[in-house]
Write an enzyme that holds these catalytic residues in place. Structure first.
Site, PDB file in Angstrom:
ATOM      1  N   ASP A   1       0.819  -1.203   0.000  1.00 30.07           N
ATOM      2  CA  ASP A   1       0.000   0.000   0.000  1.00 30.07           C
ATOM      3  C   ASP A   1       0.862   1.266   0.000  1.00 30.07           C
ATOM      4  O   ASP A   1       0.475   2.281  -0.575  1.00 30.07           O
ATOM      5  CB  ASP A   1      -0.913   0.016   1.233  1.00 30.07           C
ATOM      6  CG  ASP A   1      -2.268  -0.645   0.940  1.00 30.07           C
ATOM      7  OD1 ASP A   1      -2.455  -1.161  -0.185  1.00 30.07           O
ATOM      8  OD2 ASP A   1      -3.144  -0.620   1.825  1.00 30.07           O
ATOM      9  N   GLY A   2       2.025   1.183   0.646  1.00 25.63           N
ATOM     10  CA  GLY A   2       2.905   2.352   0.704  1.00 25.63           C
ATOM     11  C   GLY A   2       3.375   2.770  -0.672  1.00 25.63           C
ATOM     12  O   GLY A   2       3.418   3.957  -1.003  1.00 25.63           O
TER      13      GLY A   2
ATOM     14  N   ASN B   1      -3.302  10.024   2.239  1.00 27.38           N
ATOM     15  CA  ASN B   1      -3.625   9.386   3.509  1.00 27.38           C
ATOM     16  C   ASN B   1      -3.906  10.405   4.618  1.00 27.38           C
ATOM     17  O   ASN B   1      -5.022  10.533   5.081  1.00 27.38           O
ATOM     18  CB  ASN B   1      -2.458   8.498   3.973  1.00 27.38           C
ATOM     19  CG  ASN B   1      -2.750   7.025   3.877  1.00 27.38           C
ATOM     20  OD1 ASN B   1      -3.817   6.636   3.411  1.00 27.38           O
ATOM     21  ND2 ASN B   1      -1.816   6.211   4.308  1.00 27.38           N
ATOM     22  N   ASP B   2      -2.853  11.101   5.038  1.00 25.60           N
ATOM     23  CA  ASP B   2      -3.041  11.985   6.182  1.00 25.60           C
ATOM     24  C   ASP B   2      -1.945  13.025   6.333  1.00 25.60           C
ATOM     25  O   ASP B   2      -0.853  12.894   5.798  1.00 25.60           O
ATOM     26  CB  ASP B   2      -3.158  11.181   7.487  1.00 25.60           C
ATOM     27  CG  ASP B   2      -2.052  10.151   7.648  1.00 25.60           C
ATOM     28  OD1 ASP B   2      -0.954  10.358   7.104  1.00 25.60           O
ATOM     29  OD2 ASP B   2      -2.294   9.136   8.321  1.00 25.60           O
TER      30      ASP B   2
ATOM     31  N   ARG C   1       6.842  15.056  23.574  1.00 24.58           N
ATOM     32  CA  ARG C   1       6.321  16.211  24.275  1.00 24.58           C
ATOM     33  C   ARG C   1       5.002  16.688  23.714  1.00 24.58           C
ATOM     34  O   ARG C   1       4.715  16.536  22.530  1.00 24.58           O
ATOM     35  CB  ARG C   1       7.341  17.338  24.229  1.00 24.58           C
ATOM     36  CG  ARG C   1       8.627  17.043  25.049  1.00 24.58           C
ATOM     37  CD  ARG C   1       8.643  17.801  26.351  1.00 24.58           C
ATOM     38  NE  ARG C   1       8.590  19.222  26.044  1.00 24.58           N
ATOM     39  CZ  ARG C   1       9.621  19.955  25.591  1.00 24.58           C
ATOM     40  NH1 ARG C   1      10.780  19.391  25.430  1.00 24.58           N
ATOM     41  NH2 ARG C   1       9.471  21.238  25.335  1.00 24.58           N
TER      42      ARG C   1
ATOM     43  N   THR D   1      -8.054   4.204   7.896  1.00 22.75           N
ATOM     44  CA  THR D   1      -7.655   2.897   8.433  1.00 22.75           C
ATOM     45  C   THR D   1      -6.191   2.867   8.861  1.00 22.75           C
ATOM     46  O   THR D   1      -5.687   1.806   9.211  1.00 22.75           O
ATOM     47  CB  THR D   1      -7.905   1.783   7.391  1.00 22.75           C
ATOM     48  OG1 THR D   1      -7.456   2.249   6.128  1.00 22.75           O
ATOM     49  CG2 THR D   1      -9.368   1.421   7.327  1.00 22.75           C
TER      50      THR D   1
ATOM     51  N   TYR E   1      -3.098   5.656  10.680  1.00 18.83           N
ATOM     52  CA  TYR E   1      -2.718   6.235  11.967  1.00 18.83           C
ATOM     53  C   TYR E   1      -3.952   6.729  12.726  1.00 18.83           C
ATOM     54  O   TYR E   1      -4.079   6.550  13.948  1.00 18.83           O
ATOM     55  CB  TYR E   1      -1.747   7.392  11.723  1.00 18.83           C
ATOM     56  CG  TYR E   1      -0.978   7.869  12.926  1.00 18.83           C
ATOM     57  CD1 TYR E   1      -1.075   7.244  14.167  1.00 18.83           C
ATOM     58  CD2 TYR E   1      -0.128   8.973  12.834  1.00 18.83           C
ATOM     59  CE1 TYR E   1      -0.342   7.692  15.259  1.00 18.83           C
ATOM     60  CE2 TYR E   1       0.607   9.420  13.925  1.00 18.83           C
ATOM     61  CZ  TYR E   1       0.481   8.783  15.136  1.00 18.83           C
ATOM     62  OH  TYR E   1       1.185   9.238  16.214  1.00 18.83           O
TER      63      TYR E   1
ATOM     64  N   LEU F   1      -6.902   5.583  12.839  1.00 18.97           N
ATOM     65  CA  LEU F   1      -7.589   4.470  13.505  1.00 18.97           C
ATOM     66  C   LEU F   1      -6.881   4.096  14.810  1.00 18.97           C
ATOM     67  O   LEU F   1      -7.514   3.852  15.835  1.00 18.97           O
ATOM     68  CB  LEU F   1      -7.647   3.256  12.571  1.00 18.97           C
ATOM     69  CG  LEU F   1      -8.494   2.055  13.038  1.00 18.97           C
ATOM     70  CD1 LEU F   1      -9.945   2.444  13.249  1.00 18.97           C
ATOM     71  CD2 LEU F   1      -8.425   0.916  12.017  1.00 18.97           C
ATOM     72  N   SER F   2      -5.545   4.103  14.772  1.00 16.86           N
ATOM     73  CA  SER F   2      -4.834   3.714  15.995  1.00 16.86           C
ATOM     74  C   SER F   2      -4.933   4.794  17.060  1.00 16.86           C
ATOM     75  O   SER F   2      -4.760   4.523  18.246  1.00 16.86           O
ATOM     76  CB  SER F   2      -3.381   3.345  15.687  1.00 16.86           C
ATOM     77  OG  SER F   2      -2.635   4.481  15.367  1.00 16.86           O
TER      78      SER F   2
END
Lengths: 296, 296, 296, 296
Positions: free
Chosen positions: C75-76, C149-150, C160, C190, C192, C194-195
């Site tokens: 996918d990457g 993606n994001d 921090r 689906t 980062y 999502l986590s």
């Protein structure tokens, strides 16, 4: 003749009669143990169903005579028997006939070595903390029960909100409308509490896990309190009836003005554990499968 | 004489009769509007309670004659009226008499300027997507309803698990035991769905939010699907009865074999909004207070 | 000779050179396509590595000449190529050589039938919304990038807190200290997001998902906003440097006073999809395995 | 002359010099205590800053001479002093000059009555469990530190994943890529662990809370283990450097092959508490405000 603490090993067998092939397994276990010199007792109705009438005993009498229990079924079966036998400090060994279990000591496929270990005393007994749930109405105790997994409060009419105030050692810690409220032991942490967002808690932590079910506030979190602390939950709405479910069995209906008090039980459930199987192994495997335990 | 789209402004007033001082507010609103040339209608029973019999009308007739609705109450009041008037494409203005609301356009303290704006047409109408929930039994539609907030499936006997399979466009996406399942609009996202762990969704996003309630699996997440997609949920256990709750009202009982189908409604709810109040302002204030909306 | 929209089918192959056996696969694909009349181009460095110098082309020239891309990797790989080819409206077909993927169209084991379908045009092209992230400093654009993606904001010094204010259409919706902040497309939902607790979002929903990372407030939730809305995030502490990560690549450092603006990109990523594989099938399988996608 | 356990009451004052008006408060506290017969010591640099050179003492000497500590500042100030004084079993009283605090005993506005209670011994001392974090490299201890709040593992390069295996009593319980991992005491449970999804834990529960930060698996949950259990976390990727942060201070960098071992500390932090203020009161108020504690 196998002994335990100086007396003849007397084993009570508690089968889950809904499992397929269960009567065969019961007979096999009973015969194996008797052949090796143990006494075996079966609750009346199971003895009849398994065609072993001479092993039949009343459950109360069993509790006075046996010094070890064996359950044949899943976590739900051992849950209820362990709670019952806790009163008489009798350990229980769960032979698993269902999904991967947290409470059972061995799989059915490991039956014979497990029975051998029971006969020779080659096992550990793990004590599990239990909860006492008491309902007070106008200062009087009107209901009391012991839970090994959890005490759950919900609206008796689904899916309506209930308004609850929660106190720890008489200090108000939260007041909110929610679908319900769960008070779990570490044993129950992997059950309903987990699906409501509570943490997993090692059985070595003797604590109560308080988990609101779908609270209608954003700031609510699961809270772990110590076994020395007393939790009280009070329904806040005159028009709502709050159903109390203990270890998955619906037990009582609370009304406005009642208070549910939950403390550590003086009794401990006693689970037989063999050396080769740990809680964390089971946890790891169950989490990987995404399973949440619904034992009761 | 105030007009709307070429016809005399005819306003239906829908009060929540449980609010204190409501009859005074109804009379005040009715008189104010009538004095300024608008026609006013009141549902039969409210007209009697407010001693304005000559304003009384049947709800069905009202729907044919009015071109604007006003609700006096909270988000719950406007929720049900907006859904009702959506059939006739009539916008509704909510005057808030409860907690901070997402759907109401003005607070009671801003009543007069709000009525002035309604009389002069100085307002926006925001369309909100609704859902159609249909239950199919052996291929036939046996129940159908429209939801502005959410469609909720739970076990009719609390607090028991239900086993559900969820499909999007006929693709199985999840199958699990859970306390229940919520299908919400973006309007309903700040309600029950939020307390079950769903996301906040801008009302400009026309989508369905699928949120399981306490799923007994660890891998379940809220899922946002588009309005073009069709969601189907099928109870999996013969012995469970699944209660269907539409916008907070219990509506129907599903049995094993039934399928719930949820799609976008062709009708839109129409909410009056004044320029000075935005969804995000309200959201920010409500989140800061930790409030979850339970409108219905 | 295979054609696409009237011109000879010219295919660019984009391999992930870190996969084992990749040069063999590249040659196999190139030869198969050339034998069947397609033109094939390979980025310069890959052509050298695969010993096919006559297929070599500059990436910019490729973008002008090819009318279809094929990625060989996970996918990457397709993520970055799809974003690159989006500028020229060229679709990409991902042949998966890694874990189960959301973006790839076929597994390596299905290579030949996949290539046949590409040659005959037997496929769908799915458009995916992308985001444009722009950093403004004193009113001027000093950075701009496109994300499929994001867009992730974190403190450049781990672990921090950063203090952020988040605005939607210039309305403040949240202000909090957090580990970071994620703005994802439904494609990135689906990953980062999502986590960090965000919802799964159907690729048919064209929206932005705003997910705070470990916010130090209890009332924060993921927020889904529509593609018409503009999101702005402003770091609030003079002493913190905020790292901007686009599709998993660290891209820029923001300072106090800067504003990150995120809007819908006018460009769409174009993904080839074959009829027999759906997003929901993949989702169901990945969720069952508990996998979260970390494509980039 | 005020005494404590038979010796003259000797008080060490530990101010947070960044608070506005702090030197005045220090002088006021010192004078008040000295007038009433107590001995007072101030760390060297603070004594200079507060112009009380004759009260100056080396921190090590202070620890041998004082029998009570007073911090002037917030939870962060008392956190570090309580940990330091734990070695010598000296209790600390926090006078709060910041936000609502969990660890401080009184607000600045209650300063005088608080000092009177300290002089007359009218207070409780609450013991808090601490953690010892040890890093082992090729079997040798190369780092060791004590934490009152938490031990945090993150990638030294933000915001990159780290791959970790987590063991309890040498049993693997989880292996996942995540942003990081938190091991907290119940004191630290309301801090970073809470923002990463961990439970609130009563300070009476002596346990470790293990909370993954944005784990890239769906089945991960916070885990509460008992103080008898030993937790070990091992980085899994050769190319990642894992930063260790103890009570909010970056302390050490771990590499592949290292193991972090966390156990209960034999030392306890000793916090002064007055009768009228309870943990649950503070908790209730902080949760209502949505605050998460970032003491360090």
């Amino acid at each position: 003749m196998p002994e335990i603490g100086g007396s003849v090993l007397t084993i009570g067998i508690y089968p889950n009669m809904e499992k397929t092939g269960i009567t065969d397994v019961v007979c096999q276990v009973a015969d194996y143990l008797i052949e090796r010199g143990a006494r075996v007792l079966l609750p009346q109705d199971f003895a009849t169903a398994c065609d072993r009438p001479m092993l039949a005993a009343d459950r109360d009498i069993m509790m006075r005579q046996i010094n070890l229990g064996i359950t044949l079924g899943g976590d739900g079966t051992i849950l209820h028997v362990a709670r019952e036998l806790a009163q008489a400090k009798i350990p229980v060994c769960g032979i698993n006939m269902g999904n991967l279990g947290f409470l059972t000591a061995a799989e059915l496929s490991e039956l014979q070595p497990a029975l051998d270990k029971l006969l020779t005393g080659d096992y550990l007994v793990e004590e599990r903390m239990m909860l006492v749930a008491t309902v007070l109405r106008q200062g009087e105790t009107i209901f009391s029960a012991t839970a090994l997994n959890d005490v759950v409060m919900t609206n008796s009419a689904s899916p309506r909100l209930i308004r609850l105030n929660v106190y720890v050692d008489e200090e108000l810690i939260a007041g909110y409308p929610a679908d319900g409220f769960i008070l779990a032991t570490s044993t129950g942490a992997t059950g309903y509490s987990l699906s409501a967002g509570g943490p997993v808690v090692s059985p070595h932590v003797e604590a109560m896990i308080l988990t609101p079910i779908c609270p209608h506030t954003l700031y609510s979190r699961a809270l772990v309190v110590s076994r020395q602390e007393t939790v009280e939950v009070r329904p806040q709405s005159p028009e709502e009836i709050v159903a109390l479910t203990i270890d998955g069995k619906s037990n009582f209906c609370m009304i406005f003005g009642d208070a549910l008090k939950v403390t550590e039980s003086p009794e401990k459930a006693r689970l037989v554990r063999f050396n080769d199987k740990s809680y964390y192994q089971t946890l790891h495997r169950k989490l990987r499968r995404g399973e949440i335990d619904a034992t009761s």
